[in-house]
Motif scaffolding. Structure first.
Motif, PDB file in Angstrom:
ATOM      1  N   UNK A  41       0.935  -1.245   0.046  1.00 12.84           N
ATOM      2  CA  UNK A  41      -0.053  -0.050   0.078  1.00 12.84           C
ATOM      3  C   UNK A  41       1.073   1.242  -0.169  1.00 12.84           C
ATOM      4  N   UNK A  42       0.959   1.988  -1.126  1.00 12.21           N
ATOM      5  CA  UNK A  42       1.934   3.158  -1.370  1.00 12.21           C
ATOM      6  C   UNK A  42       1.450   4.239  -0.485  1.00 12.21           C
ATOM      7  N   UNK A  43       0.096   4.469  -0.576  1.00 13.07           N
ATOM      8  CA  UNK A  43      -0.896   5.340   0.056  1.00 13.07           C
ATOM      9  C   UNK A  43      -1.110   5.079   1.374  1.00 13.07           C
ATOM     10  N   UNK A  44      -1.427   5.856   2.524  1.00 19.39           N
ATOM     11  CA  UNK A  44      -2.025   5.248   3.541  1.00 19.39           C
ATOM     12  C   UNK A  44      -3.537   4.807   3.427  1.00 19.39           C
ATOM     13  N   UNK A  45      -3.854   3.666   4.205  1.00 19.54           N
ATOM     14  CA  UNK A  45      -5.169   3.175   4.037  1.00 19.54           C
ATOM     15  C   UNK A  45      -6.241   3.960   4.801  1.00 19.54           C
ATOM     16  N   UNK A  46      -7.362   3.959   4.597  1.00 25.51           N
ATOM     17  CA  UNK A  46      -8.325   4.780   5.246  1.00 25.51           C
ATOM     18  C   UNK A  46      -9.139   4.009   6.222  1.00 25.51           C
ATOM     19  N   UNK A  47      -9.293   4.180   7.542  1.00 28.97           N
ATOM     20  CA  UNK A  47     -10.216   3.350   8.126  1.00 28.97           C
ATOM     21  C   UNK A  47     -11.311   4.274   8.902  1.00 28.97           C
ATOM     22  N   UNK A  63     -14.737  -0.481   8.445  1.00 28.07           N
ATOM     23  CA  UNK A  63     -14.151  -0.878   7.248  1.00 28.07           C
ATOM     24  C   UNK A  63     -12.777  -0.166   7.076  1.00 28.07           C
ATOM     25  N   UNK A  64     -11.795  -0.817   6.583  1.00 23.23           N
ATOM     26  CA  UNK A  64     -10.528  -0.315   6.174  1.00 23.23           C
ATOM     27  C   UNK A  64     -10.183  -0.598   4.556  1.00 23.23           C
ATOM     28  N   UNK A  65      -9.671   0.615   3.695  1.00 28.47           N
ATOM     29  CA  UNK A  65      -9.848   0.449   2.433  1.00 28.47           C
ATOM     30  C   UNK A  65      -8.310   1.291   1.923  1.00 28.47           C
ATOM     31  N   UNK A  66      -8.186   0.710   0.758  1.00 29.19           N
ATOM     32  CA  UNK A  66      -6.661   1.429   0.152  1.00 29.19           C
ATOM     33  C   UNK A  66      -6.570   0.613  -1.190  1.00 29.19           C
ATOM     34  N   UNK A  67      -5.460   1.211  -1.855  1.00 33.03           N
ATOM     35  CA  UNK A  67      -5.336   0.582  -3.153  1.00 33.03           C
ATOM     36  C   UNK A  67      -3.744  -0.055  -2.925  1.00 33.03           C
ATOM     37  N   UNK A  68      -3.466  -1.225  -3.285  1.00 31.79           N
ATOM     38  CA  UNK A  68      -2.377  -1.981  -3.236  1.00 31.79           C
ATOM     39  C   UNK A  68      -1.724  -2.385  -4.514  1.00 31.79           C
ATOM     40  N   UNK A  69      -0.306  -2.616  -4.772  1.00 31.47           N
ATOM     41  CA  UNK A  69       0.110  -2.850  -5.841  1.00 31.47           C
ATOM     42  C   UNK A  69       0.971  -4.223  -5.640  1.00 31.47           C
ATOM     43  N   UNK A  80      -2.441  -3.002  -9.809  1.00 32.29           N
ATOM     44  CA  UNK A  80      -3.205  -2.518  -8.695  1.00 32.29           C
ATOM     45  C   UNK A  80      -4.260  -3.135  -8.257  1.00 32.29           C
ATOM     46  N   UNK A  81      -4.685  -3.179  -6.954  1.00 30.07           N
ATOM     47  CA  UNK A  81      -5.844  -3.785  -6.686  1.00 30.07           C
ATOM     48  C   UNK A  81      -6.489  -3.001  -5.410  1.00 30.07           C
ATOM     49  N   UNK A  82      -7.916  -2.685  -5.476  1.00 35.38           N
ATOM     50  CA  UNK A  82      -8.398  -1.794  -4.546  1.00 35.38           C
ATOM     51  C   UNK A  82      -8.943  -2.794  -3.416  1.00 35.38           C
ATOM     52  N   UNK A  83      -8.725  -2.541  -2.311  1.00 35.31           N
ATOM     53  CA  UNK A  83      -8.934  -3.594  -1.267  1.00 35.31           C
ATOM     54  C   UNK A  83     -10.109  -2.754  -0.303  1.00 35.31           C
ATOM     55  N   UNK A  84     -11.187  -3.428   0.013  1.00 32.06           N
ATOM     56  CA  UNK A  84     -11.976  -2.749   0.885  1.00 32.06           C
ATOM     57  C   UNK A  84     -12.407  -3.868   1.831  1.00 32.06           C
ATOM     58  N   UNK A  85     -12.127  -3.888   3.200  1.00 34.41           N
ATOM     59  CA  UNK A  85     -12.262  -4.808   3.945  1.00 34.41           C
ATOM     60  C   UNK A  85     -12.868  -4.664   5.318  1.00 34.41           C
ATOM     61  N   UNK A  86     -13.798  -5.752   5.679  1.00 38.30           N
ATOM     62  CA  UNK A  86     -14.654  -5.508   7.071  1.00 38.30           C
ATOM     63  C   UNK A  86     -13.675  -5.654   8.167  1.00 38.30           C
ATOM     64  N   UNK A  87     -13.842  -4.578   8.933  1.00 36.93           N
ATOM     65  CA  UNK A  87     -13.116  -5.074  10.472  1.00 36.93           C
ATOM     66  C   UNK A  87     -13.858  -5.513  11.323  1.00 36.93           C
ATOM     67  N   UNK A  88     -13.426  -6.494  12.169  1.00 37.28           N
ATOM     68  CA  UNK A  88     -14.351  -6.885  13.155  1.00 37.28           C
ATOM     69  C   UNK A  88     -13.497  -7.427  14.396  1.00 37.28           C
ATOM     70  N   UNK A  89     -13.515  -6.806  15.461  1.00 37.16           N
ATOM     71  CA  UNK A  89     -12.769  -7.037  16.920  1.00 37.16           C
ATOM     72  C   UNK A  89     -13.740  -7.263  18.015  1.00 37.16           C
TER      73      UNK A  89
END
Ligand SMILES: [Zn+2]
Ligand SMILES: [Zn+2]
Length: 183
Positions: A41-47, A63-69, A80-89
């Motif tokens: 992830x070259x740029x920060x992810x957003x949460x 949700x945590x999301x960002x673009x990874x290479x 590049x791939x866009x990731x949008x992931x569900x956070x659960x804790x």
């Protein structure tokens, strides 16, 4: 993996049933691996998440999301791939309040200083969204095994597509398939 912790100090107000707090921001997540593949992830992810007191425990969702290479496993080109992931804790406020049927990996114990690091939650969420195999596209044609040309950019000058009949004729074992081993 040397990831910098993202600690949040939970405010006292959260320690009453049904209270909740919202957190959002950006975080320099860096790289993560899945199998032989690495995603950067070259740029920060957003949460963007909520922490809710469910009575006895704090539930973290969001949700945590960002673009990874990454690098395609077939053609070796970066993509590049866009990731949008569900956070659960799930953090137990009081370890004794644990349900007997809860598995060890379904919860954590809230630290006594009421400080939690969000980065393990980001990792768990993101890794679930990563593909099993890194591919630039599901129908990536890969590289020619003979000359190494990227076949997504056009055909190479090697022997034109070997069809099944050609392969069979050149495979000394293919004839075995026609034998019957029964006596
Ligand atoms: Zn590819
Ligand atoms: Zn070729």
């Amino acid at each position: 993996m040397g990831r910098k912790p993202l600690n949040i100090l939970l405010p006292q107000e959260l320690f009453a049933t049904a209270e909740s707090a919202h957190y959002e921001g950006d975080y320099r997540f860096g790289a993560i691996s899945r199998g032989v593949d690495t995603y950067e992830f070259r740029e920060p992810v957003h949460y963007d998440l909520d922490i809710t007191n469910t009575g006895g425990a704090l539930l973290v969702t969001g949700i945590v999301s960002g673009d990874a290479t990454s690098t395609c496993g077939r053609c070796l080109e970066p993509f590049d791939i866009h990731i949008e992931a569900d956070i659960e804790g799930y953090f137990l406020i009081n370890p004794e309040s644990r349900d007997a049927d809860m598995e060890e990996d379904e919860f954590e114990i809230l630290p006594a200083d009421h400080k939690i690091d969000l980065t393990p939650l980001f990792e768990q969420a993101i890794v679930l969204e990563l593909p099993l195999v890194a591919l630039c596209s599901p129908d990536c044609k890969g590289l020619c095994p003979t000359c190494g040309q990227n076949l997504n950019k056009g055909p190479c000058a090697c022997v034109p597509q070997e069809d099944d009949a050609f392969q069979k004729a050149n495979n000394p074992f293919s004839v075995l398939k026609d034998f019957s081993f029964e006596e």
